[in-house]
Design a protein around this motif. Structure first.
Motif, mmCIF file in Angstrom:
data_model
loop_
_atom_site.group_PDB
_atom_site.id
_atom_site.type_symbol
_atom_site.label_atom_id
_atom_site.label_comp_id
_atom_site.label_asym_id
_atom_site.label_seq_id
_atom_site.Cartn_x
_atom_site.Cartn_y
_atom_site.Cartn_z
ATOM 1 N N ILE A 1 0.801 -1.324 0.104
ATOM 2 C CA ILE A 1 0.057 -0.039 0.079
ATOM 3 C C ILE A 1 0.936 1.216 -0.001
ATOM 4 O O ILE A 1 2.077 1.198 0.386
ATOM 5 N N PRO A 2 0.306 2.261 -0.541
ATOM 6 C CA PRO A 2 1.233 3.790 -0.487
ATOM 7 C C PRO A 2 1.665 3.922 0.976
ATOM 8 O O PRO A 2 0.881 3.940 1.935
ATOM 9 N N PRO A 3 2.801 4.242 1.182
ATOM 10 C CA PRO A 3 3.662 4.421 2.493
ATOM 11 C C PRO A 3 3.350 5.819 2.991
ATOM 12 O O PRO A 3 4.385 6.310 3.394
ATOM 13 N N LYS A 4 2.043 6.118 3.060
ATOM 14 C CA LYS A 4 1.995 7.277 3.837
ATOM 15 C C LYS A 4 1.207 7.325 5.193
ATOM 16 O O LYS A 4 0.709 5.992 5.481
ATOM 17 N N LEU A 5 1.794 8.032 6.300
ATOM 18 C CA LEU A 5 1.470 7.636 7.545
ATOM 19 C C LEU A 5 0.230 7.241 7.849
ATOM 20 O O LEU A 5 -0.214 6.662 8.837
ATOM 21 N N HIS A 6 -0.702 8.073 7.282
ATOM 22 C CA HIS A 6 -2.182 7.757 7.552
ATOM 23 C C HIS A 6 -2.559 6.419 7.145
ATOM 24 O O HIS A 6 -3.517 5.808 7.744
ATOM 25 N N ASN A 7 -1.790 5.602 6.247
ATOM 26 C CA ASN A 7 -2.278 4.354 5.800
ATOM 27 C C ASN A 7 -1.533 3.485 6.710
ATOM 28 O O ASN A 7 -1.932 2.204 6.906
ATOM 29 N N LEU A 8 -0.867 3.854 7.569
ATOM 30 C CA LEU A 8 0.190 2.843 8.429
ATOM 31 C C LEU A 8 -0.135 2.995 9.878
ATOM 32 O O LEU A 8 0.650 2.729 10.867
ATOM 33 N N GLU A 9 -1.458 3.539 10.404
ATOM 34 C CA GLU A 9 -1.859 3.691 11.823
ATOM 35 C C GLU A 9 -1.614 2.237 12.373
ATOM 36 O O GLU A 9 -2.373 1.278 11.817
ATOM 37 N N GLY A 10 -1.214 1.933 13.495
ATOM 38 C CA GLY A 10 -1.201 0.655 14.147
ATOM 39 C C GLY A 10 -0.026 -0.072 13.758
ATOM 40 O O GLY A 10 0.329 -1.191 14.354
ATOM 41 N N PHE A 11 0.860 0.483 12.846
ATOM 42 C CA PHE A 11 2.140 -0.440 12.453
ATOM 43 C C PHE A 11 3.219 0.092 13.479
ATOM 44 O O PHE A 11 3.311 1.451 13.865
ATOM 45 N N ASP A 12 3.937 -0.717 13.915
ATOM 46 C CA ASP A 12 5.110 -0.494 14.733
ATOM 47 C C ASP A 12 6.514 0.211 13.887
ATOM 48 O O ASP A 12 7.435 -0.675 13.875
ATOM 49 N N LEU A 13 6.135 1.215 13.353
ATOM 50 C CA LEU A 13 7.177 1.834 12.635
ATOM 51 C C LEU A 13 8.409 2.188 13.399
ATOM 52 O O LEU A 13 8.217 2.752 14.480
ATOM 53 N N SER A 14 9.579 1.998 12.736
ATOM 54 C CA SER A 14 10.644 2.453 13.407
ATOM 55 C C SER A 14 11.054 3.995 13.050
ATOM 56 O O SER A 14 10.241 4.580 12.439
ATOM 57 N N THR A 15 11.822 4.579 13.774
ATOM 58 C CA THR A 15 12.118 6.068 13.629
ATOM 59 C C THR A 15 12.607 6.157 11.969
ATOM 60 O O THR A 15 12.217 7.336 11.558
ATOM 61 N N GLU A 16 13.506 5.226 11.613
ATOM 62 C CA GLU A 16 13.962 5.279 10.178
ATOM 63 C C GLU A 16 12.613 5.202 9.030
ATOM 64 O O GLU A 16 12.492 6.207 8.233
ATOM 65 N N GLU A 17 11.724 4.267 9.515
ATOM 66 C CA GLU A 17 10.675 4.222 8.607
ATOM 67 C C GLU A 17 9.780 5.669 8.652
ATOM 68 O O GLU A 17 9.169 6.194 7.653
ATOM 69 N N THR A 18 9.496 5.871 9.747
ATOM 70 C CA THR A 18 8.708 6.984 10.110
ATOM 71 C C THR A 18 8.998 8.270 9.501
ATOM 72 O O THR A 18 8.634 9.193 8.657
ATOM 73 N N SER A 19 10.663 8.518 9.354
ATOM 74 C CA SER A 19 11.345 9.663 9.021
ATOM 75 C C SER A 19 11.229 9.678 7.484
ATOM 76 O O SER A 19 11.087 10.814 6.829
ATOM 77 N N LEU A 20 11.138 8.549 6.853
ATOM 78 C CA LEU A 20 11.012 8.454 5.637
ATOM 79 C C LEU A 20 9.721 8.640 5.029
ATOM 80 O O LEU A 20 9.406 9.465 4.013
ATOM 81 N N PHE A 21 8.675 7.928 5.484
ATOM 82 C CA PHE A 21 7.653 7.822 5.035
ATOM 83 C C PHE A 21 6.737 9.340 5.264
ATOM 84 O O PHE A 21 5.990 9.628 4.553
ATOM 85 N N LEU A 22 7.359 10.156 6.180
ATOM 86 C CA LEU A 22 6.692 11.369 6.467
ATOM 87 C C LEU A 22 7.151 12.346 5.291
ATOM 88 O O LEU A 22 6.224 13.215 5.357
ATOM 89 N N GLN A 23 7.878 12.050 4.608
ATOM 90 C CA GLN A 23 8.460 13.079 3.650
ATOM 91 C C GLN A 23 7.644 13.019 2.237
ATOM 92 O O GLN A 23 7.869 13.733 1.594
#
Length: 467
Positions: free
Chosen positions: A289-311
């Protein structure tokens, strides 16, 4: 500096306790154990599932819609029983496409992009009036020059594996690139063919090249494929029949826990299904799925994943079929800016209204630089048709209505120039395989099912290791 401060602040706001899933208390009937869990049943998710299934790998697919297929939309006209593809329409004539459709015994044929006798009318949809004196430029020479530029970057055909020093031309706004290489005569053609890019002239050349690359140019020259029955959804219907209960439709992820994956444990995914909550235990996870943060609620995202997908930023794209326009059945109405650079229409707006093989049924595509509510898009399209009718171009006072409508938003996922220069895509690709998670989909390559299946084949090689 401002971008870095914004990113750091956003990460601090998003920092929460990562979800963990306790497997105790779940009845055996609610636990699904598989080799691979695939989140998203669109083009790449379905392809992954079938490819792994055919290799004897057990899978489960989680899909939010009530069908597989993602951006593949097919409408069956109730009066004629004819099928109309109004989402994904074309495929490249390459082995992965031919083999995939052959696996389901679905014949392909050369796509016909326009019917005999079809004509075009050039209208400013803001006024509904014909743009007097407008004639489209012949793009042939400019397309050849564009192809020569594309040929310098063959790696763009396979993904975003960019050199450490990204070529400056790729980071130019496309409008500046057009001026630099005198490509003005192809801009109108590109705008209509490579839809969904948002503000084309402001978009970075990298993303234009990804969307309208060498493979697409070869298809324009040599022809594309489509299904013989003009029903591209058939492959997803047949895939669902093969996968059966291994597909959880109308379902969404509640939580993902990959904390045990680094020590040889399983990935845990909690899913809300129409039959209740299911706990999935899998060796590996594929996210499509598109890695936008609103699509990934409930995921145990790492700091690296979050920092990348946030952009990631995105454009918006919508499609539908209209009845009652009274536009002649063999007429395409193209949206043309009466007094704009290259006569490009100002978005958000419909790109064009085109005939289908069903009399009285017209296809419409709509683009925006930002996401809009579906009802606003539909109202804008209807208003455009009404302005055309009010101008009496076709001597009609019709009342158009939608037969069907679909949003393909978020569409083109992009990041700012400074992120690309800072190695964004190198960092993004380094996520592959971390915590037993693999990624595919348009954000990792391009919005093109054919090319994404090739890309996904490479991802699956990594997934298969250790299974």
């Amino acid at each position: 500096m401002l971008f870095t401060l914004f990113l750091a602040t956003s990460l601090a706001v998003l920092a929460t306790t990562l979800p963990t899933i306790n497997t105790d208390g779940y009845a055996p009937s609610s636990i699904v154990t598989r080799d691979v869990c695939i989140i998203g049943g669109g083009s790449t998710g379905t392809y992954s599932a079938i490819s792994l299934h055919d290799k004897g790998i057990s899978v489960v697919v989680i899909e939010a819609q009530d069908r597989l297929g993602g951006h593949t939309n097919t409408y069956t006209d109730p009066n004629t029983n004819e099928t109309i593809d109004y989402g994904v329409v074309l495929f490249h004539n390459i082995s992965v496409v031919n083999n995939y459709f052959a696996r389901f015994n679905i014949p392909l044929t050369k796509a016909v992009l326009s019917s005999p006798g079809e004509t075009s009318t050039y209208v400013d949809f803001q006024t509904g009036k014909i743009v007097a004196g407008y004639t489209p430029n012949d793009p042939t020479a400019a397309l050849a020059a564009y192809a020569a530029q594309l040929a310098q970057y063959p790696y763009l055909e396979t993904g975003f594996v960019l050199p450490d020093s990204v070529p400056a031309d790729l980071l130019l706004p496309f409008g500046d690139f057009v001026t630099k290489y005198a490509l003005q005569d192809m801009v109108g053609f590109l705008f209509q063919f490579a839809q969904g890019l948002g503000d084309l002239l402001s978009q970075l050349t990298l993303y234009v090249f990804k969307n309208f690359g060498l493979s697409v140019l070869q298809g324009v020259q040599n022809g594309f494929l489509t299904t013989l029955d003009q029903d591209n959804s058939e492959i997803y219907v047949k895939a669902l029949a093969v996968l059966g209960q291994d597909v959880l439709l109308t379902s969404h992820v509640l939580a993902v826990d990959r904390s045990a994956s680094s020590s040889g444990g399983c990935v845990k995914v909690l899913v809300q299904t129409p039959q209740g909550v299911k706990l999935i235990l899998a060796k590996k996870l594929i996210l499509t799925i598109p890695p936008k943060l609103h699509n990934l609620e409930g995921f145990d995202l790492s700091t690296e994943e979050t920092s990348l997908f946030l952009q990631f930023q995105n454009s918006a794209y919508y499609t539908g079929l209209l009845r009652g326009t009274k536009i002649p059945d063999l007429t395409t109405v193209n949206n043309i800016g009466a007094a704009t650079q290259y006569n490009l229409p100002i978005l958000p707006a419909a790109y064009s209204i085109t005939p289908t093989r069903v009399p009285g049924l017209h296809d419409v595509k709509f683009g925006s630089a930002n996401a809009l509510p579906d009802e606003q898009v539909k109202a804008d399209i209807i208003a455009s048709v009404n302005r055309i009718n009010a101008a009496r171009i076709f001597n009609s006072t019709a009342e158009p209505e939608f037969a069907v409508f679909a949003s393909h938003t978020p569409f083109e996922l992009t990041v700012p120039k400074e992120a690309i220069e800072g190695g964004f895509y190198k960092s993004l690709y380094m996520l592959q395989g971390t915590r037993e998670t693999w990624y595919t989909g348009a954000a990792w390559h391009t919005h093109d099912s054919s090319l994404l299946w090739v890309f996904t084949e490479g991802v699956l090689q990594g997934v298969l290791e250790g299974l």
